[in-house]
Design an enzyme around this catalytic site. Structure first.
Site, PDB file in Angstrom:
ATOM      1  N   ASN A 206       0.862  -1.192   0.000  1.00  0.00           N
ATOM      2  CA  ASN A 206       0.000   0.000   0.000  1.00  0.00           C
ATOM      3  C   ASN A 206       0.894   1.236   0.000  1.00  0.00           C
ATOM      4  OD1 ASN A 206       0.586   0.814   2.864  1.00  0.00           O
ATOM      5  ND2 ASN A 206      -0.236  -1.233   3.214  1.00  0.00           N
ATOM      6  N   ASP A 275      -3.472  -6.766   4.850  1.00  0.00           N
ATOM      7  CA  ASP A 275      -4.386  -7.724   5.487  1.00  0.00           C
ATOM      8  C   ASP A 275      -4.261  -9.131   4.917  1.00  0.00           C
ATOM      9  OD1 ASP A 275      -5.530  -6.061   7.361  1.00  0.00           O
ATOM     10  OD2 ASP A 275      -6.948  -5.229   5.912  1.00  0.00           O
ATOM     11  N   PHE A 319      -4.297   2.875  14.420  1.00  0.00           N
ATOM     12  CA  PHE A 319      -4.645   3.842  13.373  1.00  0.00           C
ATOM     13  C   PHE A 319      -5.725   3.217  12.504  1.00  0.00           C
ATOM     14  CE2 PHE A 319      -1.913   7.621  13.136  1.00  0.00           C
ATOM     15  CZ  PHE A 319      -1.191   7.413  14.303  1.00  0.00           C
TER      16      PHE A 319
HETATM   17  N1  CTP Z   1      -3.344  -3.847  11.984  1.00  0.00           N
HETATM   18  C1  CTP Z   1      -2.580  -4.885  12.481  1.00  0.00           C
HETATM   19  N2  CTP Z   1      -2.466  -6.041  11.775  1.00  0.00           N
HETATM   20  C2  CTP Z   1      -3.112  -6.203  10.613  1.00  0.00           C
HETATM   21  C3  CTP Z   1      -3.915  -5.162  10.092  1.00  0.00           C
HETATM   22  C4  CTP Z   1      -4.020  -3.995  10.813  1.00  0.00           C
HETATM   23  O1  CTP Z   1      -1.982  -4.730  13.540  1.00  0.00           O
HETATM   24  N3  CTP Z   1      -2.991  -7.335   9.958  1.00  0.00           N
HETATM   25  C5  CTP Z   1      -3.444  -2.592  12.771  1.00  0.00           C
HETATM   26  C6  CTP Z   1      -2.994  -1.366  12.006  1.00  0.00           C
HETATM   27  O2  CTP Z   1      -1.624  -1.103  12.226  1.00  0.00           O
HETATM   28  C7  CTP Z   1      -3.881  -0.279  12.596  1.00  0.00           C
HETATM   29  C8  CTP Z   1      -5.151  -0.998  12.991  1.00  0.00           C
HETATM   30  O3  CTP Z   1      -4.805  -2.381  13.073  1.00  0.00           O
HETATM   31  O4  CTP Z   1      -3.321   0.299  13.739  1.00  0.00           O
HETATM   32  C9  CTP Z   1      -6.286  -0.838  12.028  1.00  0.00           C
HETATM   33  O5  CTP Z   1      -5.837  -1.159  10.728  1.00  0.00           O
HETATM   34  P1  CTP Z   1      -6.802  -1.071   9.474  1.00  0.00           P
HETATM   35  O6  CTP Z   1      -6.086  -1.573   8.269  1.00  0.00           O
HETATM   36  O7  CTP Z   1      -7.439   0.291   9.421  1.00  0.00           O
HETATM   37  O8  CTP Z   1      -7.956  -2.044   9.903  1.00  0.00           O
HETATM   38  P2  CTP Z   1      -8.195  -3.565   9.712  1.00  0.00           P
HETATM   39  O9  CTP Z   1      -8.328  -4.154  11.077  1.00  0.00           O
HETATM   40  O10 CTP Z   1      -7.170  -4.163   8.827  1.00  0.00           O
HETATM   41  O11 CTP Z   1      -9.642  -3.559   9.042  1.00  0.00           O
HETATM   42  P3  CTP Z   1     -10.084  -3.159   7.536  1.00  0.00           P
HETATM   43  O12 CTP Z   1      -8.870  -3.339   6.649  1.00  0.00           O
HETATM   44  O13 CTP Z   1     -11.143  -4.152   7.258  1.00  0.00           O
HETATM   45  O14 CTP Z   1     -10.573  -1.751   7.584  1.00  0.00           O
END
Ligand code: CTP
Length: 397
Positions: A206, A275, A319
């Protein structure tokens, strides 16, 4: 460490430096004065030597001050660099990283907070170049005590008069207090993107630049924390003083977080963790002819969720980069991941977020309360986030 460095440039308001020195001494601070060559033409360094009981530093390579790396040694001893009065010339040098005298060299050597109190005539202060220099320095975390409007040495009324001594001293003490507010605390901060490889040259990722996480690390360091920065691949320079652990994938990031989490007081997950990863990773470059008809993705570990379950007394900050229902989605994540706060931003807004120097965020708390920011530099947003953490630490979280 109760020692500060006071940089003094040539300005008619130079005499006010005596009062500034006295104010620090009343609070038992040692003051090391650094004067510019021009400043010594207005007042003799002997006056400041007499006041401080220490030799005033003017030149990098003067015989009476033979230690050529004194600026590096002294840089480790002071907890604030205050420049008052600061000329347009010195502000310009600081902003451009010029190091051609002791004071400007010292500015590049210090890791402590830097506070500047400008004093000059109105035209110089309001000049676009001076304002651009001030803006640039603010973005690097330098603080300013704005000059005031009043009677100037050029016999004009206008902006550019050195701020009142009490204001300069009060702001200095605020910074000094803050520079110790995280002393003894360990901050584990993640930053940047992760890369999930399908073969040695292709990956899912990303546009995260890592700027937000690096600014958070810089701010925590400035407040006295020990910082472990777990960083995905970025092109920016890490803040000096942070212990860096470079990673590529979400799994590597999880491993590093797991290593340091037990001793951390605060975990801030600013990284944009991918993710999903490819279900298989080829050790050889996949040839065009052999390209797979379907690509299978599997979820990466949700690092924050995992460590949210082991939170204990730690402060956990996440975040949330959202494209819709920003606060609602962020609140859900804060609750799901057992966070103390989540910093939400709308990534559809132009000129903020991914890759930008700016951000506009809402701090969302698990009880549903929130604080909105205007569009501000990532350095300013970091200060906002760290202020909340500071308050929580103060309350014994
Ligand atoms: N995060 C994490 N591990 C992952 C994905 C996200 O620790 N595999 C953490 C990110 O660093 C951030 C928070 O979770 O602090 C939210 O990340 P975000 O990508 O906004 O949310 P997701 O939980 O991945 O949900 P979505 O992508 O469905 O919005």
């Amino acid at each position: 460490m109760k020692k500060i460095a006071l940089g003094i440039c040539s300005s008619i308001s130079i005499y006010k430096a005596c009062e500034i020195i006295r104010s620090f001494q009343k609070e038992d601070y040692e003051v090391q004065v650094i004067m510019t060559e021009n400043a010594t033409k207005l007042i003799s360094p002997r006056l400041f030597s007499a006041l401080t009981g220490r030799r005033v530093i003017v030149d990098l390579f003067k015989d009476e001050f033979p230690d050529e790396i004194a600026h590096v040694e002294l840089a480790g001893e002071v907890s604030l660099l205050l420049v008052a009065p600061a000329t347009a010339n010195m502000i310009g040098k600081f902003a451009s990283g010029i190091a051609d005298d002791f004071l400007s060299t010292f500015h590049l050597a210090v890791k402590c907070p830097v506070l500047i109190a400008p004093a000059m005539n109105e035209a110089m202060f309001l000049h676009k170049q001076t304002q651009a220099n001030i803006k640039k320095l603010r973005e690097t975390g330098v603080r300013f005590v704005e000059p005031e409007k009043g009677y100037l040495a050029c016999k004009d009324e206008g902006w550019g008069r050195l701020a009142p001594v009490e204001k300069i001293v009060d702001t200095s003490f605020q910074l000094l207090h803050r520079s110790q507010s995280f002393a003894g605390r360990i901050f584990l901060i993640t930053a940047g993107p992760t890369r999930e490889y399908s073969d040695p040259v292709r990956y899912l990722s990303n546009p995260s630049s890592g700027k937000m996480g690096y600014e958070l690390a810089r701010e925590a360091l400035q407040r006295g924390a020990e910082v472990i920065l777990v960083s995905g691949p970025t092109h920016i320079i890490p803040p000096p003083g942070a212990r860096i652990k470079w990673v590529q994938t979400a799994e590597e990031m999880e491993r590093e977080v797991a290593r340091f989490f037990p001793k951390a007081d605060v975990l801030v997950m600013a990284a944009a963790v991918a993710d999903h990863r490819f279900s298989t990773v080829s050790s050889q470059k996949i040839k065009k002819q052999k390209k797979p008809k379907t690509i299978h993705l599997v979820p990466t570990p949700d690092i924050l969720q995992k460590f949210g379950k082991k939170k204990g007394k730690r402060i956990l900050v996440g975040f949330a980069a959202e494209t819709e229902k920003v606060e609602e989605n962020a609140l859900k994540k804060a609750m799901q991941k057992n966070l103390d706060m989540i910093v939400a931003n709308d990534i559809t807004k132009k000129g903020t977020g991914f890759g930008s120097d700016y951000n506009q965020v809402t701090l969302v708390f698990p009880d549903g309360k929130s604080i909105r920011s205007s569009k501000r530099t990532k350095s300013e947003i970091s200060a906002m986030v760290m202020d909340v953490i500071e308050e929580k630490i103060g309350k014994g979280s």
